[in-house]
Write a protein that holds these residues in place. Sequence first.
Motif, PDB file in Angstrom:
ATOM      1  N   ASP A  19     -27.377  21.790 -45.516  1.00  0.00           N
ATOM      2  CA  ASP A  19     -27.041  20.467 -46.064  1.00  0.00           C
ATOM      3  C   ASP A  19     -26.894  20.529 -47.579  1.00  0.00           C
ATOM      4  O   ASP A  19     -26.175  19.714 -48.167  1.00  0.00           O
ATOM      5  CB  ASP A  19     -28.133  19.456 -45.690  1.00  0.00           C
ATOM      6  CG  ASP A  19     -27.822  18.058 -46.186  1.00  0.00           C
ATOM      7  OD1 ASP A  19     -26.781  17.497 -45.777  1.00  0.00           O
ATOM      8  OD2 ASP A  19     -28.599  17.525 -46.997  1.00  0.00           O
ATOM      9  N   ALA A  20     -27.550  21.503 -48.211  1.00  0.00           N
ATOM     10  CA  ALA A  20     -27.503  21.619 -49.669  1.00  0.00           C
ATOM     11  C   ALA A  20     -26.439  22.596 -50.147  1.00  0.00           C
ATOM     12  O   ALA A  20     -25.931  22.456 -51.263  1.00  0.00           O
ATOM     13  CB  ALA A  20     -28.873  22.069 -50.207  1.00  0.00           C
ATOM     14  N   THR A  21     -26.093  23.571 -49.315  1.00  0.00           N
ATOM     15  CA  THR A  21     -25.158  24.591 -49.782  1.00  0.00           C
ATOM     16  C   THR A  21     -24.532  25.326 -48.604  1.00  0.00           C
ATOM     17  O   THR A  21     -25.201  25.553 -47.588  1.00  0.00           O
ATOM     18  CB  THR A  21     -25.878  25.616 -50.682  1.00  0.00           C
ATOM     19  OG1 THR A  21     -24.944  26.608 -51.117  1.00  0.00           O
ATOM     20  CG2 THR A  21     -27.028  26.288 -49.971  1.00  0.00           C
ATOM     21  N   ALA A  73     -16.629  35.052 -44.258  1.00  0.00           N
ATOM     22  CA  ALA A  73     -17.038  33.921 -43.426  1.00  0.00           C
ATOM     23  C   ALA A  73     -18.217  33.211 -44.071  1.00  0.00           C
ATOM     24  O   ALA A  73     -19.125  33.852 -44.610  1.00  0.00           O
ATOM     25  CB  ALA A  73     -17.427  34.401 -42.029  1.00  0.00           C
ATOM     26  N   TYR A  74     -18.183  31.885 -44.038  1.00  0.00           N
ATOM     27  CA  TYR A  74     -19.333  31.111 -44.494  1.00  0.00           C
ATOM     28  C   TYR A  74     -19.541  29.942 -43.545  1.00  0.00           C
ATOM     29  O   TYR A  74     -18.655  29.576 -42.750  1.00  0.00           O
ATOM     30  CB  TYR A  74     -19.152  30.640 -45.937  1.00  0.00           C
ATOM     31  CG  TYR A  74     -17.993  29.693 -46.170  1.00  0.00           C
ATOM     32  CD1 TYR A  74     -18.149  28.303 -46.083  1.00  0.00           C
ATOM     33  CD2 TYR A  74     -16.727  30.180 -46.492  1.00  0.00           C
ATOM     34  CE1 TYR A  74     -17.097  27.435 -46.302  1.00  0.00           C
ATOM     35  CE2 TYR A  74     -15.667  29.318 -46.719  1.00  0.00           C
ATOM     36  CZ  TYR A  74     -15.855  27.950 -46.622  1.00  0.00           C
ATOM     37  OH  TYR A  74     -14.808  27.086 -46.829  1.00  0.00           O
ATOM     38  N   TYR A  75     -20.715  29.358 -43.613  1.00  0.00           N
ATOM     39  CA  TYR A  75     -21.119  28.353 -42.637  1.00  0.00           C
ATOM     40  C   TYR A  75     -21.455  27.039 -43.333  1.00  0.00           C
ATOM     41  O   TYR A  75     -22.055  27.022 -44.409  1.00  0.00           O
ATOM     42  CB  TYR A  75     -22.340  28.844 -41.846  1.00  0.00           C
ATOM     43  CG  TYR A  75     -22.136  30.200 -41.218  1.00  0.00           C
ATOM     44  CD1 TYR A  75     -21.518  30.333 -39.984  1.00  0.00           C
ATOM     45  CD2 TYR A  75     -22.535  31.363 -41.888  1.00  0.00           C
ATOM     46  CE1 TYR A  75     -21.314  31.582 -39.412  1.00  0.00           C
ATOM     47  CE2 TYR A  75     -22.335  32.612 -41.329  1.00  0.00           C
ATOM     48  CZ  TYR A  75     -21.719  32.719 -40.096  1.00  0.00           C
ATOM     49  OH  TYR A  75     -21.512  33.956 -39.545  1.00  0.00           O
ATOM     50  N   ARG A  76     -21.058  25.937 -42.641  1.00  0.00           N
ATOM     51  CA  ARG A  76     -21.394  24.601 -43.122  1.00  0.00           C
ATOM     52  C   ARG A  76     -21.862  23.763 -41.937  1.00  0.00           C
ATOM     53  O   ARG A  76     -21.545  24.057 -40.771  1.00  0.00           O
ATOM     54  CB  ARG A  76     -20.195  23.923 -43.781  1.00  0.00           C
ATOM     55  CG  ARG A  76     -19.568  24.691 -44.918  1.00  0.00           C
ATOM     56  CD  ARG A  76     -18.827  23.820 -45.889  1.00  0.00           C
ATOM     57  NE  ARG A  76     -19.764  23.193 -46.836  1.00  0.00           N
ATOM     58  CZ  ARG A  76     -19.379  22.606 -47.968  1.00  0.00           C
ATOM     59  NH1 ARG A  76     -18.091  22.531 -48.271  1.00  0.00           N
ATOM     60  NH2 ARG A  76     -20.261  22.080 -48.793  1.00  0.00           N
ATOM     61  N   LEU A  77     -22.592  22.718 -42.255  1.00  0.00           N
ATOM     62  CA  LEU A  77     -23.053  21.800 -41.220  1.00  0.00           C
ATOM     63  C   LEU A  77     -21.896  21.005 -40.630  1.00  0.00           C
ATOM     64  O   LEU A  77     -20.880  20.781 -41.279  1.00  0.00           O
ATOM     65  CB  LEU A  77     -24.056  20.805 -41.797  1.00  0.00           C
ATOM     66  CG  LEU A  77     -25.523  21.187 -41.930  1.00  0.00           C
ATOM     67  CD1 LEU A  77     -26.320  19.966 -42.360  1.00  0.00           C
ATOM     68  CD2 LEU A  77     -26.081  21.740 -40.642  1.00  0.00           C
ATOM     69  N   THR A  78     -22.081  20.551 -39.392  1.00  0.00           N
ATOM     70  CA  THR A  78     -21.256  19.507 -38.802  1.00  0.00           C
ATOM     71  C   THR A  78     -22.063  18.206 -38.832  1.00  0.00           C
ATOM     72  O   THR A  78     -23.251  18.195 -39.186  1.00  0.00           O
ATOM     73  CB  THR A  78     -20.896  19.839 -37.351  1.00  0.00           C
ATOM     74  OG1 THR A  78     -22.123  19.910 -36.593  1.00  0.00           O
ATOM     75  CG2 THR A  78     -20.175  21.170 -37.263  1.00  0.00           C
ATOM     76  N   VAL A  79     -21.435  17.102 -38.460  1.00  0.00           N
ATOM     77  CA  VAL A  79     -22.166  15.830 -38.377  1.00  0.00           C
ATOM     78  C   VAL A  79     -23.311  15.954 -37.384  1.00  0.00           C
ATOM     79  O   VAL A  79     -24.427  15.481 -37.628  1.00  0.00           O
ATOM     80  CB  VAL A  79     -21.213  14.681 -37.986  1.00  0.00           C
ATOM     81  CG1 VAL A  79     -22.002  13.405 -37.714  1.00  0.00           C
ATOM     82  CG2 VAL A  79     -20.180  14.444 -39.077  1.00  0.00           C
ATOM     83  N   GLU A  80     -23.072  16.623 -36.243  1.00  0.00           N
ATOM     84  CA  GLU A  80     -24.123  16.810 -35.242  1.00  0.00           C
ATOM     85  C   GLU A  80     -25.263  17.656 -35.804  1.00  0.00           C
ATOM     86  O   GLU A  80     -26.447  17.374 -35.566  1.00  0.00           O
ATOM     87  CB  GLU A  80     -23.546  17.478 -34.000  1.00  0.00           C
ATOM     88  CG  GLU A  80     -24.557  17.712 -32.884  1.00  0.00           C
ATOM     89  CD  GLU A  80     -25.155  16.428 -32.337  1.00  0.00           C
ATOM     90  OE1 GLU A  80     -26.301  16.477 -31.847  1.00  0.00           O
ATOM     91  OE2 GLU A  80     -24.483  15.375 -32.398  1.00  0.00           O
ATOM     92  N   ARG A 132     -38.215  19.619 -52.996  1.00  0.00           N
ATOM     93  CA  ARG A 132     -36.926  18.978 -52.710  1.00  0.00           C
ATOM     94  C   ARG A 132     -35.805  19.850 -53.229  1.00  0.00           C
ATOM     95  O   ARG A 132     -35.936  20.522 -54.245  1.00  0.00           O
ATOM     96  CB  ARG A 132     -36.850  17.595 -53.373  1.00  0.00           C
ATOM     97  CG  ARG A 132     -35.543  16.845 -53.064  1.00  0.00           C
ATOM     98  CD  ARG A 132     -35.597  15.398 -53.484  1.00  0.00           C
ATOM     99  NE  ARG A 132     -35.647  15.238 -54.919  1.00  0.00           N
ATOM    100  CZ  ARG A 132     -35.401  14.082 -55.551  1.00  0.00           C
ATOM    101  NH1 ARG A 132     -35.117  12.994 -54.856  1.00  0.00           N
ATOM    102  NH2 ARG A 132     -35.468  14.017 -56.869  1.00  0.00           N
ATOM    103  N   ILE A 133     -34.694  19.832 -52.509  1.00  0.00           N
ATOM    104  CA  ILE A 133     -33.480  20.490 -52.959  1.00  0.00           C
ATOM    105  C   ILE A 133     -32.296  19.604 -52.621  1.00  0.00           C
ATOM    106  O   ILE A 133     -32.187  19.107 -51.503  1.00  0.00           O
ATOM    107  CB  ILE A 133     -33.323  21.898 -52.337  1.00  0.00           C
ATOM    108  CG1 ILE A 133     -31.989  22.520 -52.777  1.00  0.00           C
ATOM    109  CG2 ILE A 133     -33.453  21.865 -50.831  1.00  0.00           C
ATOM    110  CD1 ILE A 133     -31.848  23.978 -52.386  1.00  0.00           C
ATOM    111  N   LEU A 134     -31.457  19.367 -53.609  1.00  0.00           N
ATOM    112  CA  LEU A 134     -30.251  18.561 -53.428  1.00  0.00           C
ATOM    113  C   LEU A 134     -29.067  19.381 -53.911  1.00  0.00           C
ATOM    114  O   LEU A 134     -29.091  19.945 -55.009  1.00  0.00           O
ATOM    115  CB  LEU A 134     -30.333  17.253 -54.217  1.00  0.00           C
ATOM    116  CG  LEU A 134     -31.422  16.268 -53.800  1.00  0.00           C
ATOM    117  CD1 LEU A 134     -31.476  15.090 -54.769  1.00  0.00           C
ATOM    118  CD2 LEU A 134     -31.191  15.771 -52.379  1.00  0.00           C
ATOM    119  N   GLY A 135     -28.026  19.435 -53.104  1.00  0.00           N
ATOM    120  CA  GLY A 135     -26.877  20.249 -53.423  1.00  0.00           C
ATOM    121  C   GLY A 135     -25.879  19.577 -54.340  1.00  0.00           C
ATOM    122  O   GLY A 135     -26.117  18.490 -54.887  1.00  0.00           O
TER     123      GLY A 135
END
Length: 301
Positions: A19-21, A73-80, A132-135
Amino acid sequence: MSQGVILSDRDLALLRLLDATPLTASQIRKVSLTFDGEPFRDERRVRERMQALASAGFVRIWFAAIPGGGSMAYYRLTVEGHRSAFPELIESPPRASLSEIAPSRVRHAMTTADVIVHSLVAAYERGVTVARILGDGRLTLQVGEYRQQPDFHLQLAFAGGWFNLVFEIDNATEPLDSQREHSIRTKILGYETYQDWVLRLWNESGRNDIRPGFRVVFLTTGSERANHILWLARELARNSDRRLIYATTQDSFLGTPDAVTAAIVNDHHGHWQSLVNYQPTSSALRTPIRLKRPVAPVPVL
């Protein structure tokens, strides 16, 4: 959509970090040391698990071109994936945190991810808590005409102390001493103004809470530019004694295993500082650097 995938504590920790990166398999393997459960032993196991999470709809795999040919290749979140990581939240994440990274932003995003991963591992190995971590774009510091969105924010805790850090990953693509919105001058003035504002509110409220403060950490591409940023910070400082701006090179930060607690950054007086004051009764036994005005200052535009 989950196709029978059961999320472990390690999976949930990974989804929260995504979620942050965005992260590559190599970065995930390294940072998994800090997750609950057993860390990944190699990148093959990372890729296998990420493929399973992607098939279940929790993450998405993207590809970016790399210098010299080939792709990464890199990975990111989906809404789910976001809903599973943060079931208590109602709002969906910003679309930018779910989508493909623009080619012009890949280098910056991956450098930021490297710094985040390195910071988390360094904190873990020194017993520093990451509260806490915020991207990128998830924290906005706004007052008056200034609106700052740092590349990421870390709140760390150690020995009863709290350390609020915002990071600027500087690849020397922005002007230094300019009136432009994204210049280093404008960023420093924005952070100075915001710190003045929160301190004024704290004074007006009777100083009942902990004195609010943060540090801005510029990680740039070379020592000369780092020194020029600090020289400019000294020129613009509203309070000469307030250590608001730190700077060092990306290579120095990423090359220091204990980067969170070691005195490897300089303040606007050239003194060596650490992001977390690991030994508050000691001072860094290093000669301060001498900050000089840039030889050929960039004209103010």
